[in-house]
Scaffold this active site. Structure first.
Site, PDB file in Angstrom:
ATOM      1  CG  LEU A 220      -2.228  -0.771   1.157  1.00 17.94           C
ATOM      2  CD1 LEU A 220      -1.988  -2.268   0.998  1.00 17.94           C
ATOM      3  CD2 LEU A 220      -3.073  -0.506   2.403  1.00 17.94           C
ATOM      4  N   GLY A 221       1.956   1.236   0.762  1.00 18.69           N
ATOM      5  CA  GLY A 221       2.803   2.412   0.848  1.00 18.69           C
ATOM      6  C   GLY A 221       4.044   2.159   1.670  1.00 18.69           C
ATOM      7  CD  GLU A 261       3.406   3.957   4.861  1.00 15.45           C
ATOM      8  OE1 GLU A 261       4.534   4.161   5.357  1.00 15.45           O
ATOM      9  OE2 GLU A 261       2.882   2.827   4.820  1.00 15.45           O
ATOM     10  CG  HIS A 270       4.508  -0.646  12.130  1.00 11.49           C
ATOM     11  ND1 HIS A 270       5.428  -1.320  11.357  1.00 11.49           N
ATOM     12  CD2 HIS A 270       3.721   0.056  11.255  1.00 11.49           C
ATOM     13  CE1 HIS A 270       5.214  -1.045  10.080  1.00 11.49           C
ATOM     14  NE2 HIS A 270       4.187  -0.206   9.997  1.00 11.49           N
ATOM     15  CB  VAL A 283       4.667   5.746  22.155  1.00 15.99           C
ATOM     16  CG1 VAL A 283       3.524   6.635  22.617  1.00 15.99           C
ATOM     17  CG2 VAL A 283       5.261   6.288  20.848  1.00 15.99           C
TER      18      VAL A 283
END
Length: 348
Positions: A220-221, A261, A270, A283
């Site tokens: 997809l990207g 993206e 991710h 995070v």
């Protein structure tokens, strides 16, 4: 009297010396507190192209070719953590155990920036009329980016109460600076940056470049993280996954591939850290997970003894089932936009 003056001078010298030592020690503590022991770049990539995002596989390949890339990305991460430490009340440790990147409430090193607008160049590379997407389709993607990053999208009210408190308006928005169109007989461009070398990025230091072309292979990207080669800097997205109108394909027809993206482009990993439970996305307010989620999973979905944030833009769920970035992710993205940050020159 002379003895008294000499004694006072000696005491003053000792006090200055102690003050200097304290400053030096404080600096040393700050350096030590930016714990980098958990930092990693290479990933196992067990998911391969199943989720449609090729960014981490691309990073592995870039690390193999560029001996300086690891050091560059290491310094970007270290600088981010040190800025976060400097902002943290009490100057505590900047890394939360197991979810490094904040330790408690996330601290935004870019909180003095206000709302940031990033200018965008879109390069439409096409071999047929479908791939030559309309201006309306380009504009629809820009609208999605602004809605997603400012948390004004229609799906924001679908965030479960468990995560609603950490869902963020990133205070990052985007403006279309220009669209370039290139006709080319090539029907598939792959992931080796051929499209970028054929149609180089335009002022990549000051503009985010997006190439819209058929990638092939079910991809997809993919995006380039901060710190990479400027000649390949930017994002590549398939035309059928770009925007919400025109030549789009369900279930990736709501523009969230580009949102995902752009997250990578602004230094997000991710959501599951591209590994098992011991891997981290750096995070503090995203739960630990051991794999991506697909489709529209039921809530709650539990892994690693915590509930997955399946609606996060950095997972692999369907577009319709994504609706948030977290405060910690906001901090990471804005951390590369501050003065001295890896993408500070994007801020006008």
């Amino acid at each position: 009297m002379k003895k008294l003056l000499l004694s006072m001078a000696a005491i003053a010298m000792i006090m200055v010396s102690c003050s200097d030592d304290q400053t030096a020690n404080t600096t040393e503590v700050e350096e030590q507190n930016a714990d980098m022991s958990d930092f990693y770049l290479y990933t196992e990539n067990t998911e391969k192209a199943a989720g449609g995002c090729f960014t981490m596989q691309k990073l592995n390949a870039q690390l193999d070719k560029d001996a300086e890339l690891f050091g560059s990305m290491y310094e970007i991460e270290k600088n981010y953590r040190q800025r976060s430490i400097a902002k943290k009340p009490g100057n505590g440790n900047g890394n939360g155990g197991g979810n490094n990147g904040g330790g408690g409430d996330p601290v935004d090193p870019g909180d003095n920036l206000g709302v940031v607008t990033i200018p965008v160049y879109v390069h439409v590379v096409y071999s047929n009329n479908n791939e030559n997407i309309s201006d309306a389709q380009v504009n629809s993607q820009m609208a999605v980016l602004n809605d997603d990053f400012r948390r004004t999208n229609n799906d924001a009210n679908q965030t479960p109460s468990l995560f609603a408190g950490v869902a963020a308006d990133t205070e990052i928005q985007f403006s279309l600076a220009g669209t370039f169109r290139y006709a080319n007989s090539r029907t598939s461009w792959g992931t080796n940056d051929l499209v970028k070398s054929t149609y180089p990025p335009v002022t990549p230091s000051t503009h985010m470049n997006i190439w819209v072309c058929n990638i092939g292979g079910g991809i997809l990207g993919y995006a380039q993280f901060p710190g990479g080669n400027s000649a390949t800097d930017g994002i590549v997205v398939g035309p059928q996954y770009f925007g919400t109108t025109g030549f789009v394909a369900s279930p990736f027809d709501e523009g969230r591939t580009t949102t995902h993206e752009v997250g990578h482009y602004l230094n997000l990993r991710h959501i599951w850290g591209d590994g098992r439970c011991n891997r981290d996305d750096f995070v503090s307010d995203t739960p630990t997970s051991d794999a991506p989620n697909y489709g529209c999973p039921s809530f709650p979905t539990t892994n690693c003894r915590s509930t997955d944030m399946t609606m996060n833009y950095m997972d692999y769920t369907n577009d319709a089932c994504m609706n948030m970035f977290s405060n910690g992710q906001k901090s990471r993205m804005r951390g590369v936009l501050v003065s001295g940050g890896a993408r500070a020159s994007l801020v006008n």
